[in-house]
Design a protein around this motif. Structure first.
Motif, PDB file in Angstrom:
ATOM      1  N   GLY A  39       0.788  -1.139   0.019  1.00  0.00           N
ATOM      2  CA  GLY A  39       0.127   0.056   0.036  1.00  0.00           C
ATOM      3  C   GLY A  39       0.841   1.244  -0.033  1.00  0.00           C
ATOM      4  O   GLY A  39       2.019   1.259  -0.204  1.00  0.00           O
ATOM      5  N   VAL A  40       0.108   2.298   0.233  1.00  0.00           N
ATOM      6  CA  VAL A  40       0.815   3.620   0.210  1.00  0.00           C
ATOM      7  C   VAL A  40       0.177   4.472   1.338  1.00  0.00           C
ATOM      8  O   VAL A  40      -0.913   4.475   1.669  1.00  0.00           O
ATOM      9  CB  VAL A  40       0.323   4.509  -1.208  1.00  0.00           C
ATOM     10  N   ASP A  41       1.200   5.198   2.117  1.00  0.00           N
ATOM     11  CA  ASP A  41       0.824   6.263   2.964  1.00  0.00           C
ATOM     12  C   ASP A  41      -0.062   7.107   2.546  1.00  0.00           C
ATOM     13  O   ASP A  41       0.014   7.538   1.124  1.00  0.00           O
ATOM     14  CB  ASP A  41       1.998   6.691   3.725  1.00  0.00           C
ATOM     15  N   PRO A  42      -1.190   7.742   3.270  1.00  0.00           N
ATOM     16  CA  PRO A  42      -1.988   8.704   2.956  1.00  0.00           C
ATOM     17  C   PRO A  42      -1.383   9.963   2.434  1.00  0.00           C
ATOM     18  O   PRO A  42      -0.372  10.121   2.745  1.00  0.00           O
ATOM     19  CB  PRO A  42      -2.944   9.014   4.169  1.00  0.00           C
ATOM     20  N   PRO A  43      -1.876  10.807   1.581  1.00  0.00           N
ATOM     21  CA  PRO A  43      -1.291  12.065   1.055  1.00  0.00           C
ATOM     22  C   PRO A  43      -1.071  12.864   2.266  1.00  0.00           C
ATOM     23  O   PRO A  43      -1.697  12.949   3.221  1.00  0.00           O
ATOM     24  CB  PRO A  43      -2.357  12.606   0.185  1.00  0.00           C
ATOM     25  N   GLY A  44      -0.198  13.820   2.148  1.00  0.00           N
ATOM     26  CA  GLY A  44       0.330  14.749   3.083  1.00  0.00           C
ATOM     27  C   GLY A  44       1.309  14.015   4.410  1.00  0.00           C
ATOM     28  O   GLY A  44       1.603  14.976   5.261  1.00  0.00           O
ATOM     29  N   ARG A  45       1.462  12.731   4.153  1.00  0.00           N
ATOM     30  CA  ARG A  45       2.297  12.045   5.293  1.00  0.00           C
ATOM     31  C   ARG A  45       3.851  12.585   4.982  1.00  0.00           C
ATOM     32  O   ARG A  45       4.112  12.420   3.905  1.00  0.00           O
ATOM     33  CB  ARG A  45       2.085  10.870   5.326  1.00  0.00           C
ATOM     34  N   ARG A  46       4.379  12.769   5.987  1.00  0.00           N
ATOM     35  CA  ARG A  46       5.928  13.115   5.650  1.00  0.00           C
ATOM     36  C   ARG A  46       6.595  11.995   5.602  1.00  0.00           C
ATOM     37  O   ARG A  46       6.294  10.726   6.089  1.00  0.00           O
ATOM     38  CB  ARG A  46       6.458  13.808   7.003  1.00  0.00           C
ATOM     39  N   ASN A  47       7.581  11.778   4.737  1.00  0.00           N
ATOM     40  CA  ASN A  47       8.291  10.464   4.335  1.00  0.00           C
ATOM     41  C   ASN A  47       7.361   9.273   3.838  1.00  0.00           C
ATOM     42  O   ASN A  47       7.531   8.279   4.222  1.00  0.00           O
ATOM     43  CB  ASN A  47       9.208  10.001   5.480  1.00  0.00           C
ATOM     44  N   ARG A  48       6.655   9.925   3.027  1.00  0.00           N
ATOM     45  CA  ARG A  48       5.596   8.860   2.513  1.00  0.00           C
ATOM     46  C   ARG A  48       5.995   7.693   1.769  1.00  0.00           C
ATOM     47  O   ARG A  48       6.829   7.778   0.987  1.00  0.00           O
ATOM     48  CB  ARG A  48       4.589   9.728   1.472  1.00  0.00           C
ATOM     49  N   ARG A  49       5.439   6.545   2.326  1.00  0.00           N
ATOM     50  CA  ARG A  49       5.880   5.197   1.620  1.00  0.00           C
ATOM     51  C   ARG A  49       5.274   4.888   0.612  1.00  0.00           C
ATOM     52  O   ARG A  49       3.658   4.786   0.919  1.00  0.00           O
ATOM     53  CB  ARG A  49       6.234   4.171   2.808  1.00  0.00           C
ATOM     54  N   ASP A  50       5.514   4.152  -0.250  1.00  0.00           N
ATOM     55  CA  ASP A  50       4.742   3.337  -1.505  1.00  0.00           C
ATOM     56  C   ASP A  50       5.461   2.026  -1.549  1.00  0.00           C
ATOM     57  O   ASP A  50       6.350   2.165  -2.316  1.00  0.00           O
ATOM     58  CB  ASP A  50       4.763   4.435  -2.529  1.00  0.00           C
ATOM     59  N   LEU A  51       4.622   1.083  -1.214  1.00  0.00           N
ATOM     60  CA  LEU A  51       5.165  -0.191  -1.328  1.00  0.00           C
ATOM     61  C   LEU A  51       4.331  -0.923  -2.485  1.00  0.00           C
ATOM     62  O   LEU A  51       4.444  -2.386  -2.880  1.00  0.00           O
ATOM     63  CB  LEU A  51       4.951  -0.998  -0.293  1.00  0.00           C
ATOM     64  N   ARG A  52       3.861  -0.171  -3.482  1.00  0.00           N
ATOM     65  CA  ARG A  52       3.214  -0.992  -4.616  1.00  0.00           C
ATOM     66  C   ARG A  52       4.468  -1.424  -5.526  1.00  0.00           C
ATOM     67  O   ARG A  52       5.164  -0.597  -5.771  1.00  0.00           O
ATOM     68  CB  ARG A  52       2.403  -0.068  -5.432  1.00  0.00           C
ATOM     69  N   ASP A  53       4.246  -2.623  -5.918  1.00  0.00           N
ATOM     70  CA  ASP A  53       5.411  -3.208  -6.929  1.00  0.00           C
ATOM     71  C   ASP A  53       4.783  -3.332  -8.292  1.00  0.00           C
ATOM     72  O   ASP A  53       3.885  -4.230  -8.470  1.00  0.00           O
ATOM     73  CB  ASP A  53       5.975  -4.512  -6.309  1.00  0.00           C
ATOM     74  N   TRP A  54       5.048  -2.509  -9.185  1.00  0.00           N
ATOM     75  CA  TRP A  54       4.252  -2.334 -10.405  1.00  0.00           C
ATOM     76  C   TRP A  54       4.724  -3.555 -11.239  1.00  0.00           C
ATOM     77  O   TRP A  54       3.669  -4.029 -12.152  1.00  0.00           O
ATOM     78  CB  TRP A  54       4.458  -1.206 -11.089  1.00  0.00           C
ATOM     79  N   VAL A  55       5.916  -4.313 -11.091  1.00  0.00           N
ATOM     80  CA  VAL A  55       6.098  -5.236 -11.825  1.00  0.00           C
ATOM     81  C   VAL A  55       5.341  -6.419 -11.130  1.00  0.00           C
ATOM     82  O   VAL A  55       4.740  -7.272 -12.138  1.00  0.00           O
ATOM     83  CB  VAL A  55       7.639  -5.584 -11.693  1.00  0.00           C
ATOM     84  N   ALA A  56       5.194  -6.649 -10.224  1.00  0.00           N
ATOM     85  CA  ALA A  56       4.442  -7.559  -9.344  1.00  0.00           C
ATOM     86  C   ALA A  56       2.886  -7.540  -9.871  1.00  0.00           C
ATOM     87  O   ALA A  56       2.254  -8.508 -10.201  1.00  0.00           O
ATOM     88  CB  ALA A  56       4.503  -7.667  -8.157  1.00  0.00           C
ATOM     89  N   ILE A  57       2.527  -6.559  -9.805  1.00  0.00           N
ATOM     90  CA  ILE A  57       0.853  -6.123 -10.310  1.00  0.00           C
ATOM     91  C   ILE A  57       0.888  -6.622 -11.746  1.00  0.00           C
ATOM     92  O   ILE A  57      -0.358  -7.255 -11.984  1.00  0.00           O
ATOM     93  CB  ILE A  57       0.633  -4.609  -9.979  1.00  0.00           C
ATOM     94  N   ARG A  58       1.760  -6.224 -12.495  1.00  0.00           N
ATOM     95  CA  ARG A  58       1.659  -6.377 -14.063  1.00  0.00           C
ATOM     96  C   ARG A  58       1.933  -8.039 -14.273  1.00  0.00           C
ATOM     97  O   ARG A  58       1.179  -8.513 -15.361  1.00  0.00           O
ATOM     98  CB  ARG A  58       2.509  -5.625 -14.974  1.00  0.00           C
ATOM     99  N   THR A  59       2.607  -8.351 -13.461  1.00  0.00           N
ATOM    100  CA  THR A  59       2.912 -10.079 -13.793  1.00  0.00           C
ATOM    101  C   THR A  59       1.760 -10.810 -13.451  1.00  0.00           C
ATOM    102  O   THR A  59       1.078 -11.819 -13.908  1.00  0.00           O
ATOM    103  CB  THR A  59       4.138 -10.389 -12.858  1.00  0.00           C
ATOM    104  N   TRP A  60       0.957 -10.362 -12.258  1.00  0.00           N
ATOM    105  CA  TRP A  60      -0.296 -11.188 -11.727  1.00  0.00           C
ATOM    106  C   TRP A  60      -1.084 -10.814 -12.864  1.00  0.00           C
ATOM    107  O   TRP A  60      -2.064 -11.669 -13.196  1.00  0.00           O
ATOM    108  CB  TRP A  60      -0.713 -10.385 -10.587  1.00  0.00           C
TER     109      TRP A  60
END
Length: 161
Positions: A124-145
């Motif tokens: 997932g992704v941290d909500p907007p506006g969060r400091r040091n926002r993390r984004d763990l979406r793996d687009w390669v894994a999503i497209r492989t699936w």
């Protein structure tokens, strides 16, 4: 060979699951499928026109998004083959991923009439506006699936004569 017709539906709070759903839809289109991509709460018509339904929703506090749950209840009758993805962990820690997958499996178990062809969990992704926002979406894994979805749908679509 017949064109596979897919409905990609999503539930989202902050938009990150919508982005994943749109990427799934775009990947399916690139592979030749006819795809509609819409919010789960807006789909009211019967699903008989679709060869496959892909539903994606985030997990919040151990629960799958309400719009996804309502979609499955509303379309209980005549549900075509379904693939499911959840968007959850925002930390890259093994137990967090396991807990999120268990939460998704538990959410799906509440719908005994649903037997997904495949289930995936994406970061997932941290909500907007969060400091040091993390984004763990793996687009390669999503497209492989998503590529595997095309293969599954092709096997389930009867040939046209």
């Amino acid at each position: 060979m017949a064109t596979t017709t897919v409905l990609v539906v999503f539930a989202t709070r902050n938009g990150s699951t919508r982005q994943v759903a749109e990427d799934v839809a775009e990947t399916l289109r690139a592979e030749g499928a006819q795809v509609d991509c819409r919010p789960a709460r807006e789909v009211r018509e019967p699903l008989r026109l679709y060869d496959l339904v892909v539903i994606g929703a985030p997990l919040y506090n151990g629960r799958w998004h309400r719009d996804a749950r309502r979609f499955l209840k509303r379309h209980r009758q005549n549900l075509p083959p379904i693939a499911v993805f959840g968007v959850g962990p925002r930390t890259d820690h093994g137990p967090t991923w396991l807990r999120s997958r268990n939460q998704l499996d538990r959410a799906l178990s509440r719908f005994p009439w649903v037997t997904p062809t495949t289930v995936a969990l994406f970061g997932g992704v941290d909500p907007p506006g969060r400091r040091n926002r993390r984004d763990l979406r793996d687009w390669v894994a999503i497209r492989t699936w998503t590529h595997r979805l095309t293969q599954l749908a092709a096997r389930q679509t009867p040939p046209t004569l």
